[in-house]
Design a protein around this motif. Structure first.
Motif, PDB file in Angstrom:
ATOM      1  N   ARG A 135     -33.235   6.171 -44.266  1.00  0.00           N
ATOM      2  CA  ARG A 135     -31.839   6.483 -43.951  1.00  0.00           C
ATOM      3  C   ARG A 135     -31.431   5.782 -42.661  1.00  0.00           C
ATOM      4  O   ARG A 135     -32.223   5.624 -41.740  1.00  0.00           O
ATOM      5  N   ASP A 195     -29.460   6.727 -40.231  1.00  0.00           N
ATOM      6  CA  ASP A 195     -29.478   7.523 -39.000  1.00  0.00           C
ATOM      7  C   ASP A 195     -30.892   7.594 -38.431  1.00  0.00           C
ATOM      8  O   ASP A 195     -31.103   7.500 -37.219  1.00  0.00           O
ATOM      9  N   SER A 243     -28.858  12.863 -33.608  1.00  0.00           N
ATOM     10  CA  SER A 243     -27.623  13.652 -33.708  1.00  0.00           C
ATOM     11  C   SER A 243     -26.429  12.869 -33.158  1.00  0.00           C
ATOM     12  O   SER A 243     -25.329  12.916 -33.723  1.00  0.00           O
ATOM     13  N   GLN A 264     -25.510  10.236 -35.711  1.00  0.00           N
ATOM     14  CA  GLN A 264     -24.844  10.843 -36.867  1.00  0.00           C
ATOM     15  C   GLN A 264     -23.361  11.064 -36.601  1.00  0.00           C
ATOM     16  O   GLN A 264     -22.532  10.946 -37.510  1.00  0.00           O
ATOM     17  N   LYS A 265     -23.020  11.388 -35.343  1.00  0.00           N
ATOM     18  CA  LYS A 265     -21.608  11.540 -34.988  1.00  0.00           C
ATOM     19  C   LYS A 265     -20.881  10.201 -35.089  1.00  0.00           C
ATOM     20  O   LYS A 265     -19.738  10.139 -35.570  1.00  0.00           O
ATOM     21  N   LEU A 274     -21.741   7.731 -37.061  1.00  0.00           N
ATOM     22  CA  LEU A 274     -21.648   7.438 -38.495  1.00  0.00           C
ATOM     23  C   LEU A 274     -20.528   8.235 -39.148  1.00  0.00           C
ATOM     24  O   LEU A 274     -19.782   7.722 -39.995  1.00  0.00           O
ATOM     25  N   LYS A 275     -20.395   9.491 -38.751  1.00  0.00           N
ATOM     26  CA  LYS A 275     -19.383  10.358 -39.340  1.00  0.00           C
ATOM     27  C   LYS A 275     -17.971   9.873 -39.028  1.00  0.00           C
ATOM     28  O   LYS A 275     -17.047  10.024 -39.843  1.00  0.00           O
ATOM     29  N   THR A 276     -17.793   9.251 -37.855  1.00  0.00           N
ATOM     30  CA  THR A 276     -16.462   8.774 -37.460  1.00  0.00           C
ATOM     31  C   THR A 276     -16.232   7.314 -37.838  1.00  0.00           C
ATOM     32  O   THR A 276     -15.254   6.700 -37.404  1.00  0.00           O
ATOM     33  N   GLY A 277     -17.149   6.741 -38.640  1.00  0.00           N
ATOM     34  CA  GLY A 277     -16.961   5.382 -39.131  1.00  0.00           C
ATOM     35  C   GLY A 277     -17.205   4.293 -38.121  1.00  0.00           C
ATOM     36  O   GLY A 277     -16.717   3.163 -38.269  1.00  0.00           O
ATOM     37  N   LYS A 292     -22.194   6.018 -44.341  1.00  0.00           N
ATOM     38  CA  LYS A 292     -22.530   7.390 -43.952  1.00  0.00           C
ATOM     39  C   LYS A 292     -23.997   7.468 -43.532  1.00  0.00           C
ATOM     40  O   LYS A 292     -24.773   6.530 -43.714  1.00  0.00           O
ATOM     41  N   SER A 293     -24.382   8.632 -43.000  1.00  0.00           N
ATOM     42  CA  SER A 293     -25.762   8.835 -42.531  1.00  0.00           C
ATOM     43  C   SER A 293     -26.785   8.669 -43.636  1.00  0.00           C
ATOM     44  O   SER A 293     -27.933   8.294 -43.386  1.00  0.00           O
ATOM     45  N   SER A 294     -26.374   8.946 -44.869  1.00  0.00           N
ATOM     46  CA  SER A 294     -27.312   8.909 -45.992  1.00  0.00           C
ATOM     47  C   SER A 294     -27.580   7.485 -46.504  1.00  0.00           C
ATOM     48  O   SER A 294     -28.454   7.280 -47.345  1.00  0.00           O
TER      49      SER A 294
END
Length: 290
Positions: free
Chosen positions: A2, A4, A16, A19-20, A22-25, A35-37
């Motif tokens: 993955r 992340d 962590s 991941q933030k 990644l979540k906000t692009g 995405k993180s996945s």
């Protein structure tokens, strides 16, 4: 792997925090946000930009620090029992970070964000001993890189239940989040990360054993989980040890006694030591008399 996890293992940033992003692009793979996945491939080109730190809500507090060493790159302290390292839900004040902000002002690295300025590694609330914080990002990256390749010397002292048969031993078991209790860690072969603890018996007290632990890795609660997994939980540990504890202790008898690393400014090896806290020394004297 993955993305992340890949970035966490190959940069100075925490999983962590990444991941933030990644979540906000803010992480691009071949010019596209993922995405993180997302699972990385050998030919992927990964780009990400770290935003400027947000103004911290953490307030400086005039809390006395037991400073073992300090220069323009880092500060080494002897953390007392009961002090949380950085703010978290339920612990917004009275932390080591609050104390560092008062003492160091703006001279703390920003890599780990506004809640953990300067913090490269942690020790548990009820664990005492040596901890280093960084005053600039270059020093932070240097120590984070040393942590990742397990080249930092970390020696802990612990009192455990039972009489350990052998004088020396190694616990080599992966440690990960407990499958049912998310507040605990466990020896977890499916989802755990590689974890190795070397221990050496220093003194025997019949029902208890004083040991020295050298960490090859640094997972959350590693020593506590590893020693409990071989039938010798730490005295005072209400999480991984028995519900009924002797000696009216507040938390586990665990002390980070030695921390050694290559100084990011001089390139030379330095080592710092913190004496056993009074409660620990007094307990050992009591056991010796018995």
């Amino acid at each position: 792997m993955r993305i992340d996890r890949y970035l966490a293992e190959n940069t100075a940033y925490t999983r962590s925090f990444l991941q933030k992003l990644l979540k906000t692009g803010m992480v691009l793979v071949n010019d596209a946000a993922v995405k993180s996945s997302y699972r990385v491939s050998p030919e992927d080109r990964i780009e990400f930009e770290v935003p400027d730190p947000e103004p911290a809500d953490v307030l400086p507090e005039n809390i006395p620090l037991d400073i073992l060493y300090e220069d323009s790159d880092l500060i080494v302290v002897n953390k007392p029992k009961g002090m949380v390292v950085h703010p978290a839900p339920g612990h917004s004040t009275g932390t080591l970070v609050n104390a560092l902000l008062y003492h160091c002002g703006d001279s703390l690295s920003g890599i780990n964000g506004v809640l953990r300025p300067g913090i490269v590694h942690r020790i548990d609330r009820d664990t005492t001993g040596v901890l280093v914080a960084c005053k600039n990002d270059e020093a932070h990256r240097s120590l984070a890189a040393q942590l990742k390749v397990h080249s930092i010397t970390r020696i802990y002292y612990a009192l455990v239940f039972g009489n350990i048969r052998e004088d020396d031993g190694t616990v080599d078991k992966p440690v990960g989040r407990h499958p049912t209790d998310r507040k605990k860690m466990s020896v977890n072969t499916r989802h755990g990360r590689n974890a190795v603890t070397h221990y050496h018996v220093l003194e025997r007290f019949g029902k208890y054993t004083l040991i020295e632990c050298r960490l090859e890795t640094g997972r959350t609660h590693q020593i506590r989980v590893h020693m409990a997994s071989i039938g010798h939980p730490l005295v005072g540990d209400m999480v991984y040890g028995p519900a009924k504890q002797p000696f009216s202790l507040e938390g586990q008898t665990l002390h980070a006694g030695v921390l050694g690393f290559i100084h990011p400014g001089t390139g030379k090896y330095v080592e710092f030591r913190a004496p056993l806290p009074e409660y620990f020394s007094d307990l050992l004297e009591k056991l010796r008399k018995q």
